[in-house]
Each structure stands twice: as structure tokens, then as C-alpha cells.
Design a protein around this motif. Structure first.
Motif, PDB file in Angstrom:
ATOM      1  N   GLU A 172      10.783 -13.592  -0.127  1.00 18.33           N
ATOM      2  CA  GLU A 172       9.661 -12.805  -0.683  1.00 18.33           C
ATOM      3  C   GLU A 172       8.323 -13.661  -0.846  1.00 18.33           C
ATOM      4  O   GLU A 172       8.607 -14.918  -1.425  1.00 18.33           O
ATOM      5  N   SER A 232      15.970  -8.434  -3.916  1.00 19.47           N
ATOM      6  CA  SER A 232      15.782  -9.798  -3.578  1.00 19.47           C
ATOM      7  C   SER A 232      17.091 -10.551  -4.124  1.00 19.47           C
ATOM      8  O   SER A 232      17.688 -11.553  -3.529  1.00 19.47           O
ATOM      9  N   ASP A 263      12.412 -10.388   3.174  1.00 14.04           N
ATOM     10  CA  ASP A 263      12.389  -9.775   1.992  1.00 14.04           C
ATOM     11  C   ASP A 263      11.036  -9.415   1.922  1.00 14.04           C
ATOM     12  O   ASP A 263      10.010 -10.293   1.839  1.00 14.04           O
ATOM     13  N   GLU A 264      10.707  -8.070   2.352  1.00 17.38           N
ATOM     14  CA  GLU A 264       9.588  -7.697   2.425  1.00 17.38           C
ATOM     15  C   GLU A 264       8.433  -8.344   3.194  1.00 17.38           C
ATOM     16  O   GLU A 264       7.286  -8.842   2.653  1.00 17.38           O
TER      17      GLU A 264
HETATM   18 MG    MG Z   1      12.240  -8.718  -4.417  1.00 13.24          MG
END
Ligand code: MG
Ligand code: ATP
Length: 234
Positions: A83, A41, A158-159
Motif C-alpha cells: 500500500e 492489507s 495492495d490498492e
Molecule cells: Mg489497506
């Protein structure tokens, strides 16, 4: 398209990135994998100008953006889906989407809104609903849609599949493919390393602030250390 050379980032005394170099060529899907706390991140935040580089350079389309502000970086064509789907809960779906376009001065915002609604028909049905009342999966779709409303050439995620049910995970991966086929370059962070490496042209493995392995998705999937540590195989 994006080139990072020897990037160092600190949070106070914590040396989060210890000299990262990576490349994101135009029209490719690149993935970053790594354990919790590896610095994934932080890498995306540094690219967006949300954390400052202590040293190293970030170039985008040949231009040094290491010291650029986040607004300037968005205007140059980079956006991030952060995220944990940070949508604005007290604004409607439509308001959240228009906020994604706030730096734009061109006339194609409506075209991109229609595109986002075609990718995510669910958002169109719910455009007047407060974002905070959407389901987790719908909020994730909204976060992706909002990032697309800036009309980025490089979309960083991010994810995006974190916490989603298996069926929705598959849907998110299909959407990523579709976004890519519309000409966007993608930098993807995923816990789901297998799916990410299957999708990506090239991947980097991060370990405590350093890149320890890099290769095509296929190559990384075949590496013993990747299979053991990130795919949970014996
Ligand atoms: Mg992360
Ligand atoms: N705001 C902050 N202040 C202090 N330390 C931070 C901050 N943000 C991140 N860190 C530290 O920097 C390191 C890298 O964090 P980062 O969030 O980039 O990891 P990550 O690879 O994204 O992990 P995860 O998979 O858990 O999301 C970690 O050790 C983390 O504790």
C-alpha cells in the motif's frame, strides 16, 4: 496455489483477522474488497510473513508457509506491491528494480528487467532518475516493476490504483491484465470495487476481519449488498 485456513491475526489487543479462509487458484485473478480497516492489507501482510499468524495455516503450492520468513516466502514465489508505493526515494529507478531481484540466484534477471521496461517504457526512460522525484503514477509503476523483478508466481497488489488520475487507473488495470496473461497469478486489493470485480475471476468481501461474501466477480457485482455498500448504488 495459495490456501488460507482459519487465519487469526492480532496487533496487540486488536483482533484484525478473525478466522479468514480463502483460496487463490493458479493463473487466476482474485480480489479482496472491503471497507477501510476490514483487514485487507493485514491479510496480504500475513501471507508475506510481515505479521505473524496467531493461529490458522497458510499453504503455498502444498507447502505450509505460515511460519516462514519474508525472504523465504519471496524465494518461493510470492511478492507484494505494498500500500502506498514504498519505493526507495534516494535510489534510482534501476537500483530500486534490482533490489526487487535481491533474493534471486537465477540468470534471468536481465530478461525480467527487459520485460518490466516493456510494460513500463516510462521507467526505462527514467532509469537513472531518483525514485523520490518520480510522479505518483510513476512511483506506482516502479513499485509494480520492483515486485515483478522477484519473478513471482503469485503477485499481490495492495490498492495499486489509489490516488491515481482516472486515465492512469485504466492503465494500471490494463497492466494487471497483461501481467496476468504472462502467466502470473494475482491477488488484488482495490478500493475501486467495480473495476476489480469486473477484472477478477473470483472475489472475497471482508468486513471487520471476517469474510462475509464470496463469489465470482460477476456474482458479486450482481449482489444488492455489494452494489449498495461497495459500488455506492441505491
Ligand atoms: Mg489497506
Ligand atoms: N500496525 C498496527 N497496529 C495496530 N493495529 C493495526 C496495525 N495495522 C493495522 N491495524 C488495525 O487492524 C485492522 C485492519 O487493518 P488493515 O490495514 O488490514 O485494513 P485494510 O482493510 O487494509 O484498510 P484500508 O482500506 O484502510 O487500507 C484495523 O482496525 C487497523 O486499525
Amino acid at each position: 496455489m495459495l490456501n488460507i485456513q482459519n487465519l487469526h491475526v492480532y496487533y496487540g489487543g486488536i483482533h484484525a483477522l478473525e478466522g479468514i479462509s480463502l483460496e487463490v487458484p493458479a493463473n487466476k485473478i482474485i480480489t479482496l474488497i472491503g471497507a477501510n480497516g476490514a483487514g485487507k492489507s493485514t491479510t496480504l501482510r500475513a501471507i508475506c510473513g510481515l505479521v505473524k499468524a496467531a493461529s490458522g495455516t497458510i499453504t503455498f503450492r502444498g507447502e505450509d508457509i505460515t511460519q516462514a520468513s519474508t525472504t523465504q516466502i519471496v524465494q518461493k514465489g510470492i511478492t507484494m506491491v505494498p500500500e502506498g508505493r514504498r519505493v526507495f526515494p534516494d535510489l534510482t529507478v534501476l537500483e530500486n528494480l534490482y533490489l526487487g531481484a535481491y533474493t534471486r540466484k537465477d540468470a534471468d534477471v536481465k530478461r525480467d528487467l527487459d520485460w518490466v521496461f516493456s510494460l513500463f517504457p516510462r521507467l526505462k526512460e527514467r532509469k537513472g532518475q531518483l525514485a523520490g522525484t518520480l510522479s505518483g503514477g510513476e512511483q506506482q509503476m516502479l513499485a509494480v516493476g520492483r515486485a515483478l523483478m522477484a519473478n513471482p508466481s503469485l503477485l499481490m497488489m495492495d490498492e495499486p490504483s489509489l490516488g491515481l488520475a482516472p486515465m492512469l487507473v485504466q492503465e494500471i488495470f490494463n497492466i494487471i491484465k497483461e501481467i496476468h496473461s504472462e502467466g502470473k497469478t494475482i491477488l488484488l486489493i482495490e478500493q475501486n470495487a467495480r473495476a476489480a470485480l469486473q477484472l477478477a475471476d473470483y472475489g472475497y468481501v471482508l468486513e471487520t476481519g471476517r469474510i462475509v461474501l464470496a463469489g465470482s466477480g460477476k456474482e458479486l457485482l450482481a449482489r444488492d449488498e455489494v452494489r449498495k455498500v461497495y459500488l455506492g448504488e441505491e
